[in-house]
Design an enzyme around this catalytic site. Sequence first.
Site, PDB file in Angstrom:
ATOM      1  N   TRP A   1      15.822   1.331 -18.107  1.00 14.85           N
ATOM      2  CA  TRP A   1      15.015   1.900 -17.022  1.00 14.85           C
ATOM      3  C   TRP A   1      15.337   3.392 -16.982  1.00 14.85           C
ATOM      4  O   TRP A   1      16.420   3.773 -16.598  1.00 14.85           O
ATOM      5  CB  TRP A   1      15.328   1.269 -15.662  1.00 14.85           C
ATOM      6  CG  TRP A   1      14.477   1.916 -14.612  1.00 14.85           C
ATOM      7  CD1 TRP A   1      14.808   2.954 -13.788  1.00 14.85           C
ATOM      8  CD2 TRP A   1      13.112   1.606 -14.340  1.00 14.85           C
ATOM      9  NE1 TRP A   1      13.742   3.314 -13.002  1.00 14.85           N
ATOM     10  CE2 TRP A   1      12.682   2.504 -13.325  1.00 14.85           C
ATOM     11  CE3 TRP A   1      12.200   0.693 -14.860  1.00 14.85           C
ATOM     12  CZ2 TRP A   1      11.383   2.482 -12.815  1.00 14.85           C
ATOM     13  CZ3 TRP A   1      10.915   0.668 -14.350  1.00 14.85           C
ATOM     14  CH2 TRP A   1      10.526   1.557 -13.335  1.00 14.85           C
TER      15      TRP A   1
ATOM     16  N   GLU B   1      11.697  -7.532  -5.934  1.00 15.70           N
ATOM     17  CA  GLU B   1      12.928  -7.180  -5.242  1.00 15.70           C
ATOM     18  C   GLU B   1      12.772  -7.398  -3.742  1.00 15.70           C
ATOM     19  O   GLU B   1      11.667  -7.473  -3.231  1.00 15.70           O
ATOM     20  CB  GLU B   1      13.324  -5.733  -5.550  1.00 15.70           C
ATOM     21  CG  GLU B   1      13.593  -5.504  -7.036  1.00 15.70           C
ATOM     22  CD  GLU B   1      14.019  -4.081  -7.371  1.00 15.70           C
ATOM     23  OE1 GLU B   1      14.625  -3.436  -6.505  1.00 15.70           O
ATOM     24  OE2 GLU B   1      13.733  -3.629  -8.494  1.00 15.70           O
ATOM     25  N   TYR B   2      13.903  -7.502  -3.055  1.00 20.26           N
ATOM     26  CA  TYR B   2      13.953  -7.721  -1.607  1.00 20.26           C
ATOM     27  C   TYR B   2      13.278  -9.036  -1.205  1.00 20.26           C
ATOM     28  O   TYR B   2      12.573  -9.120  -0.203  1.00 20.26           O
ATOM     29  CB  TYR B   2      13.335  -6.540  -0.853  1.00 20.26           C
ATOM     30  CG  TYR B   2      13.982  -5.232  -1.179  1.00 20.26           C
ATOM     31  CD1 TYR B   2      15.252  -4.926  -0.716  1.00 20.26           C
ATOM     32  CD2 TYR B   2      13.347  -4.297  -1.999  1.00 20.26           C
ATOM     33  CE1 TYR B   2      15.869  -3.732  -1.032  1.00 20.26           C
ATOM     34  CE2 TYR B   2      13.958  -3.087  -2.326  1.00 20.26           C
ATOM     35  CZ  TYR B   2      15.213  -2.819  -1.838  1.00 20.26           C
ATOM     36  OH  TYR B   2      15.820  -1.637  -2.162  1.00 20.26           O
TER      37      TYR B   2
ATOM     38  N   MET C   1      19.867  -5.732 -13.633  1.00 22.67           N
ATOM     39  CA  MET C   1      19.596  -4.343 -13.239  1.00 22.67           C
ATOM     40  C   MET C   1      20.917  -3.639 -12.897  1.00 22.67           C
ATOM     41  O   MET C   1      21.196  -3.306 -11.745  1.00 22.67           O
ATOM     42  CB  MET C   1      18.604  -4.311 -12.084  1.00 22.67           C
ATOM     43  CG  MET C   1      17.222  -4.819 -12.476  1.00 22.67           C
ATOM     44  SD  MET C   1      15.957  -4.562 -11.217  1.00 22.67           S
ATOM     45  CE  MET C   1      16.475  -5.744  -9.980  1.00 22.67           C
ATOM     46  N   THR C   2      21.713  -3.435 -13.933  1.00 20.97           N
ATOM     47  CA  THR C   2      23.063  -2.885 -13.770  1.00 20.97           C
ATOM     48  C   THR C   2      23.035  -1.363 -13.709  1.00 20.97           C
ATOM     49  O   THR C   2      23.544  -0.671 -14.598  1.00 20.97           O
ATOM     50  CB  THR C   2      23.960  -3.384 -14.913  1.00 20.97           C
ATOM     51  OG1 THR C   2      23.217  -3.391 -16.143  1.00 20.97           O
ATOM     52  CG2 THR C   2      24.463  -4.786 -14.634  1.00 20.97           C
ATOM     53  N   TYR C   3      22.434  -0.864 -12.645  1.00 24.93           N
ATOM     54  CA  TYR C   3      22.371   0.571 -12.377  1.00 24.93           C
ATOM     55  C   TYR C   3      22.060   0.771 -10.899  1.00 24.93           C
ATOM     56  O   TYR C   3      21.863  -0.199 -10.171  1.00 24.93           O
ATOM     57  CB  TYR C   3      21.316   1.257 -13.252  1.00 24.93           C
ATOM     58  CG  TYR C   3      20.046   0.465 -13.481  1.00 24.93           C
ATOM     59  CD1 TYR C   3      19.076   0.356 -12.497  1.00 24.93           C
ATOM     60  CD2 TYR C   3      19.823  -0.183 -14.690  1.00 24.93           C
ATOM     61  CE1 TYR C   3      17.915  -0.363 -12.698  1.00 24.93           C
ATOM     62  CE2 TYR C   3      18.669  -0.919 -14.914  1.00 24.93           C
ATOM     63  CZ  TYR C   3      17.716  -0.994 -13.917  1.00 24.93           C
ATOM     64  OH  TYR C   3      16.570  -1.730 -14.131  1.00 24.93           O
ATOM     65  N   GLU C   4      22.074   2.011 -10.468  1.00 22.19           N
ATOM     66  CA  GLU C   4      21.808   2.392  -9.073  1.00 22.19           C
ATOM     67  C   GLU C   4      22.980   2.157  -8.149  1.00 22.19           C
ATOM     68  O   GLU C   4      22.797   2.042  -6.933  1.00 22.19           O
ATOM     69  CB  GLU C   4      20.541   1.731  -8.519  1.00 22.19           C
ATOM     70  CG  GLU C   4      19.247   2.291  -9.086  1.00 22.19           C
ATOM     71  CD  GLU C   4      18.958   3.723  -8.646  1.00 22.19           C
ATOM     72  OE1 GLU C   4      18.399   3.944  -7.553  1.00 22.19           O
ATOM     73  OE2 GLU C   4      19.308   4.641  -9.429  1.00 22.19           O
TER      74      GLU C   4
ATOM     75  N   ALA D   1       0.810  -1.209   0.000  1.00 19.83           N
ATOM     76  CA  ALA D   1       0.000   0.000   0.000  1.00 19.83           C
ATOM     77  C   ALA D   1       0.847   1.263   0.000  1.00 19.83           C
ATOM     78  O   ALA D   1       0.404   2.323  -0.450  1.00 19.83           O
ATOM     79  CB  ALA D   1      -0.928  -0.002   1.218  1.00 19.83           C
TER      80      ALA D   1
END
Length: 383
Positions: free
Chosen positions: A358, A170-171, A233-236, A127
């Site tokens: 992304w 994720e997580y 996800m090769t960023y961040e 939520a």
Amino acid sequence: MQIYVVKQGDTVDTIAGEYGVSVEDIIYDNQIPYPYRLAVGMALLLRITGEEGAGLYDAYVNGYAYPFISNYVLNQTLPYLSSLSIFSYGFTTEGNLIPPAIDESFMIQAALLEDVAPILTLTPFGADGMFNNYLISVLVNNQPVRDTLIAQLLFTMEQKGYQGVDIDFEYILPEDRDAFTAFVAETRAAANAEGYTLSVALAPKISDTQTGLLYEGKDYEGLGRAADSVLLMTYEWGYTYGPPMAVAPLNKVIEVVEYAITKIPPEKIDLGIPNYGYDWTLPYIRGESKADTIGNIEAVQIAIENNAEILFDSTAMSPWFRYTRDGVEHEVWFEDVRSLREKFRLVKSYGLRGMGYWQIMQLFRANWLLLADTFSIQKRPAG
């Protein structure tokens, strides 16, 4: 295409004259607003008459987008995509599918008209709009919930015209790792039976034993078998609450790719590419500092407005600069055609399937022109 780095004293007119290209093309391709000012160190993409791009490497290109994308940006970008991942559908603890808040039908239809495969992106948002590993646990450990969700996914894809599903969880809790892999395999089997594809997004791991909630729940080898394709996800590395650094430093990206190809066939792997940058205030204070997300075109304009020289880090292979405004020093990292060219080279040198952006909410025209000059872009069969 040729990349030119602006020097002191350059203007659009002098560059056009030196390289025999039109002023209009430089302005349009690089999205330079009137009065057409340049920043020292900015990278321009030039169309050199008589030269043709290689166009030999067949690449799959995906872009993520929200349903509030502008029609102009969407229509400008679709010709360069193989698939469009629409962000996103959620689900309840009972397995009922939750559609995006804004109807995404116009995106699906626009994609199909450009022979681009529309993809339903599934996320476990709570939520609060954040990834919720309780939702993941309930789903992957409860067969009736999985059955309900898979049935609703198949129904929605058929009704709306989707051609595949992308699972972006994720997580994931470490204890749910194998159950998540089994869920991906089960969903893929059901999707493939109806003619749909299934992809899964992977956090950027560099070893089997890497610790952290982002990594421990993702089994690269298992998910590589379970899915039709994966997105790294090769960023961040540079992110909103972290210290100033490149969003996707090439040296770090390479570590992830070199690990991934030992676990997953390269032809199943898409390289994640960021279409954004960050603007940090200095000094950076952990727990207090927060960077602003900016577009790549916006980053260059910030440099121009503040008379900043754009530098290029030879390790991260990324552009960056510092500037001072209202007495506060800032540091900016972003992507340009030089950093993107290096990522494109990785796709080719490691034999990857392609890449996933992304995200595509802001138009970066020079990126797409360079991509089309480098790759032959896969398209879905017409009709």
